[in-house]
Design an enzyme around this catalytic site. Sequence first.
Site, PDB file in Angstrom:
ATOM      1  N   ASP A  15       0.523  -0.920  -0.013  1.00 21.13           N
ATOM      2  CA  ASP A  15      -0.174  -0.642  -0.233  1.00 21.13           C
ATOM      3  C   ASP A  15       0.773   1.006   0.085  1.00 21.13           C
ATOM      4  O   ASP A  15       1.705   1.736   0.889  1.00 21.13           O
ATOM      5  CB  ASP A  15      -0.916  -0.038   1.086  1.00 21.13           C
ATOM      6  CG  ASP A  15      -1.323   1.249   1.021  1.00 21.13           C
ATOM      7  OD1 ASP A  15      -1.531   2.317   0.615  1.00 21.13           O
ATOM      8  OD2 ASP A  15      -2.563   0.928   2.537  1.00 21.13           O
ATOM      9  N   ASP A  17      -6.656   3.364  -8.289  1.00 22.77           N
ATOM     10  CA  ASP A  17      -7.969   2.153  -8.334  1.00 22.77           C
ATOM     11  C   ASP A  17      -8.894   3.256  -7.688  1.00 22.77           C
ATOM     12  O   ASP A  17      -8.491   4.349  -7.014  1.00 22.77           O
ATOM     13  CB  ASP A  17      -7.774   1.303  -7.481  1.00 22.77           C
ATOM     14  CG  ASP A  17      -9.439   0.774  -7.683  1.00 22.77           C
ATOM     15  OD1 ASP A  17     -10.329   1.603  -7.768  1.00 22.77           O
ATOM     16  OD2 ASP A  17      -9.063  -0.546  -7.336  1.00 22.77           O
ATOM     17  N   LYS A  51     -17.168   2.685  -5.532  1.00 19.67           N
ATOM     18  CA  LYS A  51     -18.148   2.666  -4.319  1.00 19.67           C
ATOM     19  C   LYS A  51     -18.259   3.892  -2.712  1.00 19.67           C
ATOM     20  O   LYS A  51     -17.484   3.963  -2.937  1.00 19.67           O
ATOM     21  CB  LYS A  51     -18.417   1.482  -3.781  1.00 19.67           C
ATOM     22  CG  LYS A  51     -18.823   0.024  -4.660  1.00 19.67           C
ATOM     23  CD  LYS A  51     -19.230  -1.601  -4.058  1.00 19.67           C
ATOM     24  CE  LYS A  51     -19.925  -2.003  -5.043  1.00 19.67           C
ATOM     25  NZ  LYS A  51     -20.108  -3.384  -4.292  1.00 19.67           N
ATOM     26  N   ASP A 107      -8.116   8.284 -15.905  1.00 16.12           N
ATOM     27  CA  ASP A 107      -9.248   8.812 -16.024  1.00 16.12           C
ATOM     28  C   ASP A 107     -10.384   9.170 -15.905  1.00 16.12           C
ATOM     29  O   ASP A 107     -11.328   9.461 -16.756  1.00 16.12           O
ATOM     30  CB  ASP A 107      -9.170   7.506 -16.873  1.00 16.12           C
ATOM     31  CG  ASP A 107      -9.445   6.271 -16.824  1.00 16.12           C
ATOM     32  OD1 ASP A 107      -8.940   6.232 -15.564  1.00 16.12           O
ATOM     33  OD2 ASP A 107     -10.622   5.390 -16.949  1.00 16.12           O
ATOM     34  N   THR A 157       2.055   4.765 -19.614  1.00 13.56           N
ATOM     35  CA  THR A 157       1.544   3.348 -18.921  1.00 13.56           C
ATOM     36  C   THR A 157       0.687   3.134 -19.860  1.00 13.56           C
ATOM     37  O   THR A 157      -0.043   3.019 -20.977  1.00 13.56           O
ATOM     38  CB  THR A 157      -0.212   3.898 -17.841  1.00 13.56           C
ATOM     39  OG1 THR A 157      -0.813   4.045 -17.755  1.00 13.56           O
ATOM     40  CG2 THR A 157       1.400   4.596 -16.444  1.00 13.56           C
ATOM     41  N   PHE A 177      -2.184   1.174 -19.342  1.00  8.84           N
ATOM     42  CA  PHE A 177      -3.790   2.012 -18.831  1.00  8.84           C
ATOM     43  C   PHE A 177      -3.992   3.229 -19.667  1.00  8.84           C
ATOM     44  O   PHE A 177      -5.593   3.244 -20.502  1.00  8.84           O
ATOM     45  CB  PHE A 177      -3.998   1.902 -17.376  1.00  8.84           C
ATOM     46  CG  PHE A 177      -5.510   2.524 -17.211  1.00  8.84           C
ATOM     47  CD1 PHE A 177      -6.319   1.272 -16.975  1.00  8.84           C
ATOM     48  CD2 PHE A 177      -6.075   2.916 -17.080  1.00  8.84           C
ATOM     49  CE1 PHE A 177      -7.493   0.965 -16.560  1.00  8.84           C
ATOM     50  CE2 PHE A 177      -7.248   3.386 -17.106  1.00  8.84           C
ATOM     51  CZ  PHE A 177      -8.549   2.665 -16.582  1.00  8.84           C
TER      52      PHE A 177
END
Length: 153
Positions: free
Chosen positions: A34, A57, A61, A93, A130, A132
């Site tokens: 972490d 990330d 929620k 993003d 990246t 991603f």
Amino acid sequence: MNFLGIEYDFKEGRRGARRLQKRLLANVRVLGADARVVLRDYLGDQSARAVHVYFPDPWWKRRHKKRRVFDAAFVTEAARILSSGGMLYARTDVEEYFGVMTASSPRTRRFWWCRPPPSGPLSHDMDYHTSFERKKRKLGLPIFRACWQRTPR
């Protein structure tokens, strides 16, 4: 110059470590952990010249948002480990998360906002930071970028 990559997802961290191992880079390490804990407990004051947070990330929620890496506490720790003039870079993003990122940093007087480099036309696949980012930009989706410079101590 040494580089430390921190990845919470073991599978992704392992994949990155294997790629680096193939390139025989002796000055790069990948740590499965972490990032908030690593910055807080293991990195010394002024021990870094840059901190890069790319596509963390978003924890969609509401009850999970406390797990987001980029928040006011993270910014405080980044300021502590960065040397004067050091840079904090962020990319995502997710526009809502970008708002959280930009709102977290100005609360402290430890950073100056910098104009992020423009996302110009891409000439080849290595123009992406990246994989991603490559996927998202090829889909024509926006990438939100920010950078801050550590103020003199």
